[in-house]
Scaffold this active site. Structure first.
Site, mmCIF file in Angstrom:
data_model
loop_
_atom_site.group_PDB
_atom_site.id
_atom_site.type_symbol
_atom_site.label_atom_id
_atom_site.label_comp_id
_atom_site.label_asym_id
_atom_site.label_seq_id
_atom_site.Cartn_x
_atom_site.Cartn_y
_atom_site.Cartn_z
ATOM 1 N N HIS A 36 -1.601 -0.224 1.501
ATOM 2 C CA HIS A 36 -1.817 -0.678 0.125
ATOM 3 C C HIS A 36 -0.474 -1.048 -0.496
ATOM 4 C CE1 HIS A 36 -3.272 -0.944 -3.938
ATOM 5 N NE2 HIS A 36 -4.509 -0.627 -3.557
ATOM 6 N N ARG A 89 -4.525 -7.096 0.360
ATOM 7 C CA ARG A 89 -3.591 -5.987 0.496
ATOM 8 C C ARG A 89 -2.665 -6.108 1.695
ATOM 9 N NH1 ARG A 89 -7.754 -1.036 -1.058
ATOM 10 N NH2 ARG A 89 -7.857 -1.531 -3.289
#
Length: 641
Positions: free
Chosen positions: A268, A332
């Site tokens: 992330h 991401r």
């Protein structure tokens, strides 16, 4: 090529498969439902929703969780939102567009049928949650609000400020409490599953340990559902809660369940950077912040000036520069690699140069601080408490971190593993996200699996058990054997009495995997990791120190069992990453990239699900391959430019 794997995908047009399957699925009549006992391990969004719904249908349910309450499941940590194809914004969204974005976001490494079903039921999830009282954000006129998330050009993400996961989990918990009060669901908190029991090849029960008293117990049922989350904590530092682990699914793997795509790990891009060796976990700043925040790094190397002293022309808004169509809402995996590249070039900010800026100055100027505070206030407060920096006045510092895992136990269209009777939901299975999960899709999958899919498909298995009439109790010899194995493993851990702590082994394993099997992998690194993981594991069983006894609250013992599993599972991850000689999504092999540094797939050889079988205690894992067939989406180089 698929070595006998049958995904049981229904025939017919894509948009009709789920409807057809629902009609064709076997039903269990209300009287017979009361005769079936279902064991559910995990009480987050997937497990809790399944327990509540199956209990409401009349089944007898036992639900196990290692937390003291289902309200503490890690689903609570999801901040930004949940996707659904409602098209409230009238911006061109549809079921097919959500399906397409999810397939593309997963870099064309997921099943079309499963993903389309997920998109179809997404709208029902929102209606279900609203009916349960989830306080979604609303527009001035009262309609539900939406915002954008990475990998999409439409606004389809429903949210409850920056605490969506918590509010959704409270909705699940309210439904679960009703069934507990009615007696259809029995909860077992502070209880950890340590083995799956197979009788005649079918999953018929589990072995558990009471984490307060140490009592080892057997529980028999007509089927087992695992909804135990992902394995991101194999890396030690991750955004996952410290209790998140791989034990339930890995113990099932050791009993014959295939583990699919273990190398697919999501990094992330918006995590608070590491500040020191003392840290035991990382904290995520929600992806929703990328709606209004702009990501940038200094253009010059080693620029140590405070951000407010770096003029606009000397800033590199690299996501907007490299991916103009999506900008700061690039997926991401892509945003994470771009941040790593900026830092590798010496343009990182903060201690150690491992960070980039997430800047809200433009949003505050455009919208006003009160609006930004209303949207993201709790996230800004969290950032301030951790860093002692005011993100309203100076940009946040962020850096990629392990967040989610797309791999998991292999399941068919019914969400049943290759072991009959063993069903797997949510992040614990592999089915919907391919090689990369788009933001706000984890909550969608967990609730889809628990509320809408498993209540329908479980009848295909249980109806056959109704006809045979065979019942298994915890007195069966297989339960006794499994209990003995669990007790022997615990005794072995307590007997070692070495010199190193459990955490020291976990940290060493995690750093090794982050370096060799993290954001970027290569053949040499993976081979060296495989060798070193085996060495760490050997030392662990010779030199770990686990104080205390079993018959008590013993967190060191809990950790030891989980780290022992991580030490085996880490090897499977590296093996899977080594065998997958391509780059796709979160699996980035440095040998396979485009001239401009993007992931380069090899569809001719690797358009398949790798489902690994453990042949024996000392045997090398065997890969089974389920081909991925794309009839409705054209395979193409994934681009967000």
């Amino acid at each position: 090529m698929n070595n006998g794997l049958d995904a049981k995908i229904p025939d017919g047009p894509l948009e009709k498969k789920w409807e057809k399957h629902q009609f064709d699925s076997k039903l269990v009549n209300p009287a017979n439902r009361r005769k079936h006992e279902i064991l559910i391990v995990g009480s987050g969004l997937a497990g809790g929703a399944a327990a509540a719904t199956l209990g409401e249908l009349g089944y007898r349910v036992k639900c196990f969780c290692y937390q003291d309450s289902p309200r503490r499941a890690h689903s609570i940590a999801a901040q930004g939102g949940i996707n659904a194809a409602k098209n409230y914004q009238n911006d061109g969204d549809s079921v097919f567009r959500l399906f397409y974005d999810t397939i593309k976001g997963g870099d064309f490494r997921s099943r079309e049928a499963n993903v389309y079903r997920l998109a179809q039921v997404s709208a029902n999830i929102i209606d279900q949650c609203v009916a349960l009282g989830v306080p979604f954000a609303r527009e001035y006129g009262g309609l539900l609000a939406n915002r954008s998330f990475g990998g999409a050009q439409v606004s389809r993400t429903f949210y409850a400020r920056g605490q969506t996961g918590q509010q959704l989990l409270l909705g699940v918990y309210s439904a679960l409490c009703k069934q507990i009060a009615l007696g259809s669901v029995r909860m077992f908190p502070r209880t950890e599953m340590l083995d799956v029991v197979l009788v005649d090849g079918h999953a018929r029960g589990i072995i558990t340990r009471n984490m307060v008293t140490g009592e080892i117990s057997s529980h028999a049922g007509d089927c087992v559902i695992l909804a135990t989350g992902g394995y991101g904590n194999v890396f030690y530092l991750s955004t996952n809660a410290k209790g998140c682990n791989v034990t339930a699914t890995y113990r099932a793997y050791k009993k014959g369940a295939f583990f699919a795509n273990p190398c697919y790990t999501q990094i992330h891009p918006t995590c608070i950077p590491v500040t020191g060796d003392y840290q035991s976990k990382l904290t995520l700043m929600s992806e929703s912040l990328r709606n209004d925040g702009r990501v940038w790094a200094p253009k010059a190397k080693d620029d140590k000036r405070p951000p407010d002293q770096i003029p606009e022309e000397e800033r590199d808004y690299y996501l907007e520069r490299k991916y103009p169509s999506y900008g700061n809402l690039a997926p991401r995996d892509i945003a994470s690699r771009a941040a790593k590249q900026a830092c590798d070039e010496g343009r990182g900010v903060g201690p150690g140069g491992l960070g980039v800026y997430l800047d809200f100055a433009d949003a505050i100027k455009r919208l006003g601080e009160p609006v930004v505070r209303e949207r993201f206030g709790n996230l800004f407060d969290m950032y301030h408490k951790i860093t002692n920096e005011d993100a309203y006045k100076t940009p946040m510092r962020i850096y990629p971190a392990v967040h989610y895992t797309m791999g998991g136990l292999w399941v068919d269209y019914d969400l049943m593993s290759n072991v009959p009777g063993l069903h797997v939901l949510g992040e614990a299975n592999f089915s919907d996200h391919g090689a990369n999960r788009l933001g706000a899709s984890a909550l969608m999958q967990g609730l889809a699996d628990g509320y809408f899919v498993i209540p329908c498909t479980i009848g295909n298995y249980l109806s056959r058990q109704t006809q045979t009439g065979k019942k298994v109790t915890a007195d069966h010899p297989e339960f006794k054997k499994a209990e003995e194995d669990v007790r022997a493993r615990i005794a072995r851990l307590l007997k070692i009495n070495g010199k190193r702590t459990v955490d020291s082994f976990h940290r060493e394993l995690g750093l090794l995997l982050w370096d060799k099997c993290g954001m970027a992998r290569n053949e040499a690194g993976l081979k060296s990791a495989l060798k070193r993981v085996a060495e760490i594991r050997e030392e662990f069983w010779l030199n770990v120190k686990v104080p205390g006894e079993n018959e008590e609250l013993n967190q060191a013992l809990e950790k030891a069992g989980r780290v022992a599993d991580f030490l085996e599972f880490g090897e499977l991850m590296c093996l899977d990453a080594l065998e997958r000689n391509e780059s796709c999504g979160g699996h980035f092999r440095e040998e396979h990239q485009t001239p401009d540094g993007e992931a380069l797939r090899n569809d001719g050889q690797f358009a398949y699900v790798a489902a690994w079988e453990r042949p024996g205690a000392d045997g090398k894992p065997v890969p089974h391959k389920e081909p991925l067939v794309f009839e409705n989406v054209h395979l193409a180089q994934r681009s967000y430019k």
